[in-house]
Design an enzyme around this catalytic site. Structure first.
Site, PDB file in Angstrom:
ATOM      1  N   ASN A  13       0.709  -1.217  -0.523  1.00 26.56           N
ATOM      2  CA  ASN A  13       0.223  -0.430  -0.307  1.00 26.56           C
ATOM      3  C   ASN A  13       1.243   1.368  -0.266  1.00 26.56           C
ATOM      4  O   ASN A  13       2.315   1.593   0.654  1.00 26.56           O
ATOM      5  CB  ASN A  13      -0.799   0.312   1.305  1.00 26.56           C
ATOM      6  CG  ASN A  13      -2.501   0.757   1.472  1.00 26.56           C
ATOM      7  OD1 ASN A  13      -2.709   1.030   1.846  1.00 26.56           O
ATOM      8  ND2 ASN A  13      -2.714   1.228  -0.172  1.00 26.56           N
ATOM      9  N   CYS A  75      -6.245   5.457   8.082  1.00 29.76           N
ATOM     10  CA  CYS A  75      -5.754   4.767   7.233  1.00 29.76           C
ATOM     11  C   CYS A  75      -4.556   4.317   7.782  1.00 29.76           C
ATOM     12  O   CYS A  75      -4.170   4.298   8.551  1.00 29.76           O
ATOM     13  CB  CYS A  75      -5.143   4.774   5.712  1.00 29.76           C
ATOM     14  SG  CYS A  75      -4.369   3.696   4.842  1.00 29.76           S
ATOM     15  N   CYS A 221      -5.229  -4.775   3.894  1.00 29.78           N
ATOM     16  CA  CYS A 221      -6.025  -3.756   4.402  1.00 29.78           C
ATOM     17  C   CYS A 221      -6.199  -3.579   5.526  1.00 29.78           C
ATOM     18  O   CYS A 221      -6.459  -4.700   6.083  1.00 29.78           O
ATOM     19  CB  CYS A 221      -8.168  -3.919   3.687  1.00 29.78           C
ATOM     20  SG  CYS A 221      -8.939  -2.678   4.658  1.00 29.78           S
TER      21      CYS A 221
END
Length: 279
Positions: A13, A75, A221
């Protein structure tokens, strides 16, 4: 105007991190789109702006921007990278190993290990259906959902964003690309939902794939990993500390149980540094 940036990643990510503590910069949505563009800019999943804290309880603040220029709330992978960035840039006082970082939704505690992983307090999971939100008569450890002519059993958890968690025998053959979007847009999830497909290897080790709402399957995630462990604990499958293997790498999730906060530990790495012109 030239702006210095650092390209970082956590489990694949990737982020462009900009220091707005020591350089005056307030990028417009158009400039954010340019920075995030993988062909004409630097390229990233999100742009992170490190800022001075507005609240006295926080050490720093940060803003998160999506590639379309819109602002995001939080996040897990991003806040780990931000904390590592602040430490590497010399903004964290020597000897400090815990920071409080301000987000638009509240405060996030972060623990730094020297040149190693970063641990983030992800807050307490939300389990009451109206607050996830999920349409169900009452809270349960597991729910039945009719989708595409079949009944699936899932857990429902919010980690600041909604998650549905399904147990599968093998994540490699799980119907992520078909069942993922069908559950994501199911009418019982009024704000749509992220969908996790979890394979339990042992009570302390799982594999996970996540179909993110509006984005499809992603390499990693953080909130999805937290939700999977919470759901697995509630359903009696998992212990307090769990290794979560995602396509992009491993996270370690700790959750002691109801009323407790979830802690996530994972990598945060610098890829390169540079300058970009913002006109």
């Amino acid at each position: 105007m030239k702006v210095r940036f650092t390209k970082m990643q956590g489990l694949g990510n990737d982020f462009v991190v900009i220091d707005a503590v020591r350089q005056p910069v307030e990028p417009s949505p158009e400039q954010i789109r340019h920075i995030a563009d993988r062909r004409y800019g630097v390229g990233c999943d999100q742009v992170l702006l490190a800022t001075p804290a507005r609240r006295s309880q926080a050490d720093f603040g940060y803003l998160i921007f999506n590639p379309d220029g819109s602002q995001a709330e939080h996040c897990g992978n991003g806040v780990r990278c931000l904390a590592r960035f602040l430490d590497d840039r010399g903004l964290v006082p020597a000897g400090r190993h815990e920071l409080v970082i301000e987000t638009i939704n509240g405060l996030s505690r972060v623990r730094l290990c020297d040149d190693g992983p970063v641990t983030v307090d992800m807050g307490a999971p939300v389990l009451e259906p109206p607050h996830i939100p999920f349409r169900a008569p009452s809270r349960a450890r597991e729910y039945e959902l009719e989708v595409e002519g079949q009944v699936v059993r899932l857990g429902a958890v919010s980690m600041g964003n909604p998650h549905a968690v399904l147990r599968v025998d093998d994540v490699d053959s799980a119907p992520v690309e078909t069942l993922g979007p069908a559950i994501e847009s199911h009418s019982r999830f009024p704000r749509r939902v992220n969908v996790g497909f979890m394979q339990v290897l042992t009570p302390t080790h799982i594999r996970l794939r996540v179909y993110e709402r509006g984005a499809g399957e992603t390499l990693a995630c953080g909130t999805g990993a937290c939700a999977a462990v919470v759901s697995g604990r509630l359903r009696g499958w998992l212990e307090e500390a769990v290794d979560v293997d995602l396509p992009g790498g491993r996270l370690v999730i700790h959750w002691a149980g109801d009323g407790e906060h979830v802690w996530m530990t994972g990598p945060a790495e610098t890829v390169f540094e540079g300058e970009i012109r913002l006109d």
